[in-house]
Scaffold this motif. Structure first.
Motif, PDB file in Angstrom:
ATOM      1  N   TRP A   1      12.748  -3.235  -7.061  1.00  0.00           N
ATOM      2  CA  TRP A   1      11.941  -4.058  -6.162  1.00  0.00           C
ATOM      3  C   TRP A   1      10.475  -4.033  -6.590  1.00  0.00           C
ATOM      4  O   TRP A   1       9.818  -5.087  -6.669  1.00  0.00           O
ATOM      5  CB  TRP A   1      12.085  -3.578  -4.711  1.00  0.00           C
ATOM      6  CG  TRP A   1      11.068  -4.174  -3.793  1.00  0.00           C
ATOM      7  CD1 TRP A   1      10.972  -5.484  -3.415  1.00  0.00           C
ATOM      8  CD2 TRP A   1       9.984  -3.496  -3.158  1.00  0.00           C
ATOM      9  NE1 TRP A   1       9.889  -5.656  -2.565  1.00  0.00           N
ATOM     10  CE2 TRP A   1       9.275  -4.443  -2.399  1.00  0.00           C
ATOM     11  CE3 TRP A   1       9.552  -2.174  -3.151  1.00  0.00           C
ATOM     12  CZ2 TRP A   1       8.158  -4.116  -1.641  1.00  0.00           C
ATOM     13  CZ3 TRP A   1       8.439  -1.840  -2.392  1.00  0.00           C
ATOM     14  CH2 TRP A   1       7.754  -2.806  -1.648  1.00  0.00           C
ATOM     15  N   LYS A   2       9.950  -2.856  -6.904  1.00  0.00           N
ATOM     16  CA  LYS A   2       8.553  -2.756  -7.319  1.00  0.00           C
ATOM     17  C   LYS A   2       8.315  -3.513  -8.629  1.00  0.00           C
ATOM     18  O   LYS A   2       7.275  -4.146  -8.800  1.00  0.00           O
ATOM     19  CB  LYS A   2       8.124  -1.288  -7.436  1.00  0.00           C
ATOM     20  CG  LYS A   2       7.985  -0.627  -6.072  1.00  0.00           C
ATOM     21  CD  LYS A   2       7.397   0.756  -6.169  1.00  0.00           C
ATOM     22  CE  LYS A   2       8.469   1.792  -6.387  1.00  0.00           C
ATOM     23  NZ  LYS A   2       7.889   3.166  -6.400  1.00  0.00           N
TER      24      LYS A   2
ATOM     25  N   CYS B   1       7.978  -7.051  -7.704  1.00  0.00           N
ATOM     26  CA  CYS B   1       6.657  -7.333  -7.119  1.00  0.00           C
ATOM     27  C   CYS B   1       5.616  -7.526  -8.218  1.00  0.00           C
ATOM     28  O   CYS B   1       4.812  -8.458  -8.165  1.00  0.00           O
ATOM     29  CB  CYS B   1       6.232  -6.208  -6.183  1.00  0.00           C
ATOM     30  SG  CYS B   1       7.167  -6.136  -4.640  1.00  0.00           S
TER      31      CYS B   1
ATOM     32  N   ALA C   1       2.843  -2.655  -3.477  1.00  0.00           N
ATOM     33  CA  ALA C   1       2.723  -3.863  -2.673  1.00  0.00           C
ATOM     34  C   ALA C   1       1.261  -4.280  -2.540  1.00  0.00           C
ATOM     35  O   ALA C   1       0.929  -5.459  -2.666  1.00  0.00           O
ATOM     36  CB  ALA C   1       3.347  -3.643  -1.297  1.00  0.00           C
TER      37      ALA C   1
ATOM     38  N   GLN D   1       2.783 -10.861   0.730  1.00  0.00           N
ATOM     39  CA  GLN D   1       3.448  -9.764   1.438  1.00  0.00           C
ATOM     40  C   GLN D   1       4.771 -10.235   2.052  1.00  0.00           C
ATOM     41  O   GLN D   1       5.756  -9.498   2.028  1.00  0.00           O
ATOM     42  CB  GLN D   1       2.560  -9.145   2.503  1.00  0.00           C
ATOM     43  CG  GLN D   1       3.197  -7.872   3.060  1.00  0.00           C
ATOM     44  CD  GLN D   1       2.249  -7.031   3.863  1.00  0.00           C
ATOM     45  OE1 GLN D   1       1.312  -7.534   4.479  1.00  0.00           O
ATOM     46  NE2 GLN D   1       2.489  -5.735   3.878  1.00  0.00           N
TER      47      GLN D   1
ATOM     48  N   GLN E   1       7.215 -10.238  -0.722  1.00  0.00           N
ATOM     49  CA  GLN E   1       7.602  -8.860  -1.024  1.00  0.00           C
ATOM     50  C   GLN E   1       8.575  -8.318   0.028  1.00  0.00           C
ATOM     51  O   GLN E   1       9.533  -7.618  -0.311  1.00  0.00           O
ATOM     52  CB  GLN E   1       6.365  -7.970  -1.106  1.00  0.00           C
ATOM     53  CG  GLN E   1       5.495  -8.274  -2.287  1.00  0.00           C
ATOM     54  CD  GLN E   1       4.187  -7.528  -2.258  1.00  0.00           C
ATOM     55  OE1 GLN E   1       3.964  -6.648  -1.431  1.00  0.00           O
ATOM     56  NE2 GLN E   1       3.297  -7.877  -3.167  1.00  0.00           N
TER      57      GLN E   1
END
Length: 196
Positions: free
Chosen positions: A74-75, A78, A153, A168, A171
């Motif tokens: 996930w990061k 992002c 984030a 955001q 994300q």
């Protein structure tokens, strides 16, 4: 199966008392929640915040390698989502390479030494980059595997106001996808522009 937790499992993660009380109330109280697994999507729908879900997932990742892997991916997504902002002016491929390395590390394709090298190169690039949007994107890439989910984030947010809110929200949607039943495909990196 989506990652879901019952009341007692979240309580065992030792959350902040005030935040836990608020979340319990959102999820139907102890009696309404206890014994029922609540996944990230249901928690969001009930009103749990981005910070709530990131905190629970990060705490759970300390004990669960599957959750840790998903958070790393996930990061990386992002950082990949804002990589184009850096690459408009940046001349180094180090941030792109750090994102690729973070994904490879999460999937067990490379070791920690290779990841550390890629992230260090991206970090050096970030220091050299101009401040502002490009620096934020480069730092996001550098932190894909190392910073807290909160920091990744924050670094990925590319502007103030509505653009920041939109980032955001993206994300948050992506986090829910990574914590869901069917894992998403990696967010595609932008096409590499030829360097002149």
């Amino acid at each position: 199966m989506p990652i879901g937790l019952i009341y007692d499992e979240v309580k065992a993660l030792d959350p902040c008392k005030d935040d836990f009380h608020r979340v319990v109330k959102l999820l139907g109280g102890k009696d309404g929640w206890n014994g029922h697994k609540i996944d990230a999507a249901a928690a969001r729908e009930a009103g749990c915040t981005f910070d709530d879900i990131v905190w629970v997932a990060s705490a759970l990742a300390c004990e669960d390698t599957n959750v840790e892997r998903r958070l790393r991916l996930w990061k990386a997504d992002c950082a990949g989502h804002v990589l184009h902002l850096y690459e408009r002016t940046g001349k180094s491929e180090a941030p792109r390479n750090a994102i690729i390395a973070a994904r490879q590390f999460a999937r067990g394709e490379i070791g920690e030494d290779e990841l550390t090298s890629a992230c260090a190169a991206a970090g050096a690039t970030a220091w050299e980059a101009a401040c502002g949007v490009a620096c934020g994107a480069a730092w996001a890439a550098a932190w894909t595997a190392w910073g807290s989910a909160q920091n990744a984030a924050g670094y990925a947010q590319n502007a103030a106001g509505s653009a920041c809110d939109a980032e955001q929200n993206w994300q948050f949607d992506r986090l829910i996808a990574w914590l869901s039943d069917d894992e998403p495909e990696d967010w595609p990196l932008p096409e590499l522009q030829s360097r002149r």
